[in-house]
Design a protein around this motif. Structure first.
Motif, mmCIF file in Angstrom:
data_model
loop_
_atom_site.group_PDB
_atom_site.id
_atom_site.type_symbol
_atom_site.label_atom_id
_atom_site.label_comp_id
_atom_site.label_asym_id
_atom_site.label_seq_id
_atom_site.Cartn_x
_atom_site.Cartn_y
_atom_site.Cartn_z
ATOM 1 N N ARG C 130 0.817 -1.201 0.000
ATOM 2 C CA ARG C 130 0.000 0.000 0.000
ATOM 3 C C ARG C 130 0.855 1.256 0.000
ATOM 4 O O ARG C 130 0.597 2.211 -0.706
ATOM 5 N N LEU C 133 2.166 2.278 -3.171
ATOM 6 C CA LEU C 133 1.175 2.910 -4.038
ATOM 7 C C LEU C 133 0.857 4.326 -3.584
ATOM 8 O O LEU C 133 0.678 5.225 -4.394
ATOM 9 N N ILE C 134 0.805 4.528 -2.293
ATOM 10 C CA ILE C 134 0.446 5.852 -1.779
ATOM 11 C C ILE C 134 1.522 6.879 -2.100
ATOM 12 O O ILE C 134 1.222 7.989 -2.513
ATOM 13 N N PHE C 135 2.773 6.495 -1.931
ATOM 14 C CA PHE C 135 3.843 7.450 -2.198
ATOM 15 C C PHE C 135 4.317 7.335 -3.630
ATOM 16 O O PHE C 135 5.511 7.311 -3.899
ATOM 17 N N TRP C 136 3.346 7.308 -4.542
ATOM 18 C CA TRP C 136 3.682 7.027 -5.934
ATOM 19 C C TRP C 136 4.645 8.015 -6.555
ATOM 20 O O TRP C 136 5.329 7.705 -7.508
ATOM 21 N N GLU C 142 1.798 2.266 -9.177
ATOM 22 C CA GLU C 142 1.446 0.952 -9.679
ATOM 23 C C GLU C 142 2.424 0.444 -10.719
ATOM 24 O O GLU C 142 2.637 -0.742 -10.845
ATOM 25 N N GLU C 143 2.990 1.347 -11.476
ATOM 26 C CA GLU C 143 3.891 0.899 -12.527
ATOM 27 C C GLU C 143 5.302 0.698 -12.024
ATOM 28 O O GLU C 143 6.104 0.078 -12.694
ATOM 29 N N SER C 232 7.751 -3.575 -9.381
ATOM 30 C CA SER C 232 6.416 -3.022 -9.184
ATOM 31 C C SER C 232 5.840 -3.558 -7.885
ATOM 32 O O SER C 232 6.321 -4.544 -7.364
ATOM 33 N N GLN C 234 3.541 -5.327 -7.285
ATOM 34 C CA GLN C 234 3.092 -6.720 -7.355
ATOM 35 C C GLN C 234 4.012 -7.652 -6.590
ATOM 36 O O GLN C 234 3.592 -8.709 -6.135
#
Lengths: 283, 417, 316
Positions: C130, C133-136, C142-143, C232, C234
Motif C-alpha cells: 500500500r 502505491l500511496i507514495f507514488w 502501480e507501474e 512493481s 506486485q
C-alpha cells in the motif's frame, strides 16, 4: 454529517462480515480465510440468478444466501475438519479454497465488473446529505440480522449450546452437546451473514472475482481489534474501524483507507493480541 | 543418469549439425533462399489484455486485417499469421508475454498494448529483441519520448493512434473551452482521475490548459485505481462548487463510478475520457445509469473517412459489439506495416522502420502520419478525439467537434427543470 | 570435509550433478526463452530456500516473505535508477536493507504464537504494498520503477551467476541447518517451553534466523530486479508469498534442498501451463489443497530420500 451516515453504512457491512468470522473462530477455533469468498459468492449468486435465471431480486438474494450457507458447511466438513489439528493447516487450506473460488469466478465470469441491481433505487436526503436508498437499506438489514443473531444466541437452547462450546469445548462434549453438528450450524450462519453482506453491498460496490480480498482483510482486522471470539467486541470494533476509515477517506484521501485496517491489525497483534474485549484464551 | 543423457544428446547434436550443414548448402543458392523465405508466414505477436474488451477488440481487428490482406495474396508473397499473449494489466506478466512472443514464438512484429505502465516495463525487452512494436492502446508520452532520447535502441517503437496523453489533454481543453464553457456556460470544473501513469502525465497539462481558457478548477483529485467506493469523492466534488466534472478513467471501475454517481443523484454532470464507457454495452450493463455522461471516443460510426462506416459494420459482423479504440488502430497497424514492407521491398527491420516513418495512410479514423517521436499527428483531417454522449435507450450522440455533431446535449434526469 | 559434515555421498554428488545439469540445459536446448524461465526458477529457488531456513525449521510460517523480496527489489531499483549507483551495489545493499526489515519486524512479532506471526507478517507485507502505491511520486506507484540496468548483459552468463548463487546459498543454509543452529531451531519448533527451561535464548535465535532469511530473500529480490529491469508493487503481493510456500510444501518443509526442487518444478510447470493461461492459478491452488491433504511431506524430499536409499543399497 456525511461522515456520520457513510461511516454507519460501512460499519454495518463490516459488522456483518466480522460477526460471522468471529463466530466460527470462537466456536470452532477456525480462522477461515475463505470467509471473503462467501461474501463474493453471495454477490455473484444474486447476479447470476437475476440476470441469467431471471429470478426476481428478493428471491434471488435468498436463494443465493442459502446456497452459500450450504457451500460453507460443505467446505467445513470436507476440507477443514480433517486438518483441524493444525491451525496453520486450516489457514492454508482456507486460503487455498479462497483462491480456487476466485479463479473459478474469474474463469466463468471474466475479470470485468458485474452489475447487481439495487433493491431500492431512490435517493434519500438525510440531514442535507444525499444517500442512495440501497446504502440505507443495507444499514437496516445489517442491524436486523445482527440483532436477530444476538437474540438467537441469548434466548434459545441452540444458542446456549453454541455459547457452551465456545467457552469450554471439552465440558460441552461431556454435557452431550453434539459439537460437530453445532460446528456445521455455526458455519452456515457465518457464511450466510457474509453472503448477506455481499448481496446488500453488491449493487453499490464492485462485483469482480477478487472482491473477497478486502473483506477478509477488514474482517480479520476487526476481529483482532475487537477480540477473537467476542461478538460484542466485533461489533464495536466494526464501528471503530468503519468510522476510522470514513474519516480518513474524507479528511485525507481514499488511498489511505486500506492501510487503516491493516495497520490496526498489526499494532493490535503486537501490543495487545487479545484485542479490546478478547480473552487471553483466544490462543 | 545425467552422464548417459549428456552423451546421447551430444551424438544427437552432432548428427543434427551435419544435416543442417547439408541443408544450408542446398539453400545457399539465392533461388532456393527466396523459395524458403516465401513460404514462411509473417508472424504478428499481439500482447494485450485478453480479458478486457480493449484486448478482445484488438484481436478481432487484427484478424480482420490479416484475413483481408491474406485474401489479396499477402505481402511480397508471404501471408500473415498472428498469435496473442496476455499481458494483463501487470508489468511482470507483460514482460513475460513479450519474452514469450519474441523469444519463443519468434514473431516478426508486435501490435498491441493497453496499460502504459506495462508497456513502459516491456520497452527494454522489446528493444533487446529488435522487433517493431506498433502500440495501439497505451497513452503515456514517456513511451514515444524514448524514441527521440535513444533512437538507436528504441526506433522500433511506434504509436498508431492519437492517444498520447498530452494530445488527449489538449483535446480535452478544446472541449472545455468550446463546449463546456462556450456552449453550456459552466466555468467551474472539477478534475477527477485514476492514479495511473497516463493520468499523472495528462492532468497537469489539462489543469493548466483549462485555466488558460478561462475555467476555474475547483478540485483536482486522483484516486486509487482499485477504489470501489466513490461516495467520499463525489461528496467532495459536490461541495467544491463545481458545475461540471471532467473525468480521466481507464482501468478504474467506471461502471461502479457511474452507478454511484447516478444513485446519489449528484447534481454535477460529467464527461471526459472514460475508456470503459466506450464499450458498446456500457449503458445497458449498468441499467442505463450512464445517462448523460459524455465520453471521448476516437471514432464513431460516422463518415470520418471513407473507411469508417464499412469498418464499423464489418467489425459488428465479426464480434457482438461495435469496436473500441484499440480496434481502429490495430486494424490500421497491419495495413501500414504491409504498405511499409511493400515500399521497402523487404522485411528487413531497419528498412521497414525507415518506410514506416514515411507513412501517409488513410485509416479508419483519419489520416495517419507519424511525427519525429513516432507518434501520430493530430489536426484537421488527421486523427482526433470526438465527444459523444450517452442518451436515452443507450443511443450515443456526437456533441463535439461541432462539424460532426449528431445530437443535442441533455442533462441528467434529476437535473432537468 | 567439514563443509559437507552430515551430508552423505549421495547428497553431495547428486546435488552437484543436479547443478551441472541445470547449468548445461540451455546449451542443449538453446533459446533465450528457456534461459529466462530457468533464471526465474533459480531466483524462486533462492526465495524458497530462504523461507524454509526460518519457517521450515522453526515451524513459524511467515506469510509475509514477499515483503523482504519487495524491499530488496525496490532497494535495487532506487539505487540504480534514482541514485544512479552501479548495479553491483544492489546486491549487498538489498541484503542489508532486507535484513534490517527482518530485525525491525521480527522483534515485536516473533513472540506471537500460532498463526498470529503468520498473519502479522502478512499484514506487514500488505502495508508495504500500500505504501508503495500511496507514495507514488517517489516509488512510481502501480507501474513501479523502470529502466534498471542489467547486472550481466548476456542472459546465459547471468543465469549461471544466479545458479551459482543458488548453489552457494543452499549449501550455506543446509550447513547451518546441520549445525547447532539448526538443532536449536528445530527444538523451538518442538517445544518452546522446554527450550526456555534449558536456558536457551530462543528469541535471539528466532530473530537471527529471520534476519538471515530476510537477507537472502532481499538478495533474490535484487537479482530479480536486474533481470526484469523493473520493479512493481506486485512483488509485495500475497500471491508471491503463497507461491513460495507452495513450492516449499512441494519440496518438503524443513529440508532446505527440497524447496529448491519444488521451486524448479513449479516454475517449469507454470511456464508449461502458459497455454492454459487463465487456468494457471487455479491449478496452483488445487495443487496446494491436494498436497496439504495427501502429501504433507512434499514430493521432492521424499523422492530424493528414496533414491538415496536405493543407491546406498547398491553399494557393497
Amino acid at each position: 454529517m456525511e461522515i456520520l451516515i457513510y461511516g454507519a453504512v460501512t460499519s454495518a457491512i463490516y459488522a456483518l462480515l466480522a460477526v460471522g468470522f468471529t463466530l466460527i473462530f470462537g466456536v470452532a477455533r477456525i480462522l477461515n480465510l475463505a470467509h471473503g469468498s462467501f461474501y463474493a459468492l453471495g454477490a455473484y449468486g444474486t447476479y447470476v440468478l437475476t440476470s441469467i435465471a431471471g429470478l426476481p431480486l428478493w428471491t434471488a438474494a435468498l436463494v443465493s444466501i442459502g446456497f452459500v450457507a450450504v457451500f460453507g458447511v460443505v467446505v467445513e466438513k470436507v476440507l477443514i475438519r480433517p486438518l483441524r489439528h493444525s491451525q496453520l493447516g486450516v489457514l492454508m487450506i482456507s486460503l487455498a479454497v479462497a483462491l480456487v473460488v476466485e479463479q473459478t469466478l474469474f474463469l466463468v465470469f471474466g475479470s470485468e465488473y458485474r452489475n447487481v441491481p439495487s433493491f431500492v433505487d431512490t435517493k434519500i436526503n438525510l440531514g442535507g446529505v444525499d444517500v442512495a436508498g440501497q446504502r440505507l437499506l443495507t444499514l437496516a438489514v445489517a442491524a436486523v440480522a445482527i440483532g436477530a443473531l444476538y437474540l438467537f444466541i441469548q434466548f434459545t437452547r441452540l444458542g446456549s449450546a453454541i455459547l457452551a462450546i465456545s467457552q469450554d469445548p471439552e465440558a460441552a462434549k461431556y454435557m452431550g452437546i453434539p459439537s460437530d453438528k453445532i460446528f456445521s450450524l455455526v458455519m452456515a450462519i457465518s457464511a450466510a451473514l457474509a453472503a448477506l453482506a455481499g448481496v446488500m453491498a453488491g449493487p453499490f460496490l464492485s462485483v469482480q472475482p477478487s472482491m473477497h480480498l478486502l473483506p477478509i482483510v477488514k474482517a480479520f482486522a476487526i476481529v483482532v481489534v475487537g477480540g477473537l471470539g467476542s461478538i460484542p467486541g466485533s461489533i464495536a470494533a466494526a464501528f471503530l474501524l468503519g468510522y476510522a476509515e470514513t474519516c480518513v477517506a474524507y479528511l485525507i484521501s481514499s488511498s489511505w483507507t486500506e492501510i487503516v485496517s491493516v495497520l490496526a491489525t498489526l499494532l493490535m497483534l503486537v501490543f495487545r493480541p487479545a484485542g479490546i474485549f478478547g480473552k487471553r484464551a483466544a490462543f | 543418469m545425467s552422464y548417459s543423457t549428456n552423451f546421447r544428446s551430444l551424438r544427437r547434436l552432432a548428427t543434427a549439425s551435419a544435416l543442417l550443414g547439408a541443408l544450408l548448402g542446398v539453400l545457399a543458392s539465392p533461388q532456393a533462399l527466396a523459395q524458403a523465405a516465401n513460404t514462411k508466414p509473417i508472424r504478428i505477436g499481439v500482447p494485450t489484455s485478453v480479458q478486457l474488451q480493449v484486448g478482445r477488440d484488438t484481436l478481432t481487428a487484427v484478424k480482420m486485417a490479416v484475413d483481408d490482406i491474406n485474401k489479396k495474396g499477402g505481402v511480397l508473397g508471404r501471408k500473415f499469421e498472428f498469435v496473442a499473449a496476455d499481458e494483463t494489466e501487470n508489468p511482470e506478466t507483460g514482460i513475460s508475454a513479450i519474452k514469450k512472443l519474441t523469444a519463443d514464438e519468434k514473431v516478426d512484429l508486435l501490435i498491441g498494448g493497453y496499460t502504459s505502465g506495462v508497456t513502459l516495463a516491456q520497452l527494454p525487452h522489446i528493444s533487446a529483441a529488435k522487433t517493431i512494436y506498433l502500440g495501439v492502446g497505451a497513452a503515456s508520452p514517456s513511451i514515444t519520448a524514448k524514441v527521440k532520447q535513444d533512437y538507436d535502441n528504441y526506433k522500433y517503437i511506434f504509436r498508431v493512434g492519437p492517444i498520447n496523453a498530452a494530445h488527449q489533454a489538449r483535446s480535452l481543453v478544446d472541449y472545455i473551452a468550446n463546449f463546456v464553457i462556450g456552449e453550456l456556460g459552466y466555468k467551474n470544473i472539477a478534475i477527477v482521475g485514476e492514479n495511473a501513469k497516463w493520468v499523472q502525465d495528462l492532468v497537469p497539462v489539462l489543469a493548466k490548459g483549462a485555466k488558460d481558457v478561462g475555467a476555474e478548477v475547483k478540485l483536482t483529485e486522483l484516486f486509487d485505481t482499485q477504489t470501489s467506493d466513490f461516495s467520499p469523492l463525489l461528496a467532495k466534488v459536490k461541495s467544491s462548487g463545481a458545475q461540471y466534472m471532467i473525468v480521466v478513467l481507464s482501468h478504474a471501475s467506471s461502471d461502479v463510478f457511474a452507478k454511484q454517481w447516478h444513485d446519489a443523484q449528484v447534481p454535477v454532470p460529467y464527461g471526459g475520457i472514460d475508456v470503459k464507457s466506450m464499450d458498446g454495452d456500457f449503458y445497458s450493463r449498468i441499467g442505463g445509469k450512464a445517462i448523460s455522461e459524455v465520453a471521448a471516443n476516437f471514432a464513431v460510426r460516422a463518415p470520418l473517412t471513407k473507411k469508417t462506416i464499412p469498418f464499423f459494420d464489418e467489425f459488428k459482423k465479426n464480434s457482438a459489439n461495435y469496436p473500441v479504440y484499440t480496434a481502429f488502430f490495430a486494424y490500421d497497424s497491419v495495413y501500414i506495416y504491409a504498405e511499409a514492407v511493400k515500399r521497402a521491398g523487404s522485411f528487413d527491420t531497419d528498412k521497414v522502420i525507415k518506410e514506416l516513418e514515411k507513412t501517409k495512410f488513410e485509416g479508419v479514423g483519419g489520416e495517419i502520419v507519424f511525427d519525429e517521436m513516432h507518434d501520430v499527428q493530430t489536426g484537421k483531417g488527421k486523427m482526433n478525439l470526438i465527444f459523444a454522449q450517452w442518451q436515452d435507450k443507450g443511443e450515443r450522440a456526437v456533441l463535439y467537434p461541432k462539424e460532426l455533431r449528431t445530437g443535442t446535449f441533455i442533462l441528467p434526469p434529476w437535473m432537468k427543470k | 570435509m567439514k563443509a559437507f559434515r552430515g551430508l552423505d555421498q549421495f547428497s553431495v554428488t547428486g546435488g552437484l550433478a543436479a547443478l551441472a545439469v541445470l547449468g548445461f540445459l540451455p546449451t542443449l536446448f538453446p533459446g533465450k526463452y528457456l534461459i529466462g524461465v530457468l533464471t526465474v526458477a533459480a531466483i524462486y529457488g533462492i526465495w524458497s530456500v530462504s523461507w524454509d531456513f526460518m519457517s521450515g525449521l522453526t515451524g513459524r510460517e511467515n506469510f509475509g516473505h514477499s515483503l523482504f523480496i519487495g524491499v530488496g527489489a525496490y532497494t535495487a531499483g532506487f539505487l540504480n535508477v534514482q541514485f544512479g549507483w552501479g548495479p553491483w551495489w544492489s546486491l549487498p545493499a538489498s541484503m542489508v536493507i532486507a535484513a534490517l526489515f527482518g530485525l525491525v519486524l521480527g522483534f515485536p512479532t516473533l513472540r506471537l504464537r500460532g498463526p498470529y506471526f503468520a498473519l502479522a507478517m502478512l499484514s506487514a507485507a500488505v502495508i508495504m504494498q500500500r505504501l508503495m502505491l500511496i507514495f507514488w511520486e517517489f516509488t512510481g506507484g502501480e507501474e513501479g520503477i523502470q529502466d534498471i540496468t542489467p547486472l550481466i548483459k548476456d542472459p546465459l552468463h547471468y543465469y549461471w551467476f544466479v545458479l551459482a548463487l543458488l548453489g552457494g546459498i543452499t549449501w550455506f543454509l543446509a550447513w547451518m541447518a546441520r549445525s547447532r543452529w539448526g538443532l536449536i531451531l528445530r527444538a523451538i519448533r518442538g517445544d518452546e517451553a522446554t527450550c526456555l527451561a534449558a536456558g536457551l535464548p530462543i528469541t535471539t535465535y528466532k530473530i537471527a534466523s529471520l534476519i538471515i532469511s530476510a537477507a537472502f530473500a532481499g538478495l533474490g529480490g535484487a537479482l530479480y530486479a536486474h533481470y526484469q529491469l523493473q520493479v512493481s508493487p506486485q512483488l509485495f503481493a500475497v500471491v508471491t508469498s503463497i507461491t513460495i510456500i507452495t513450492m516449499v510444501y512441494v519440496g518438503g518443509m524443513g529440508t532446505i534442498f527440497g524447496p529448491v526442487g519444488g521451486a524448479l518444478l513449479l516454475t517449469l510447470m507454470t511456464e508449461g501451463l502458459r497455454n492454459f493461461g487463465e487456468w494457471r492459478l487455479m491449478i496452483y491452488s488445487l495443487l496446494l489443497i491436494f498436497i496439504l491433504f495427501f502429501l504433507p511431506n512434499g514430493i521432492v524430499a521424499p523422492t530424493w530420500n528414496r533414491l538415496r536409499h536405493l543407491f546406498s543399497q547398491e553399494r557393497p
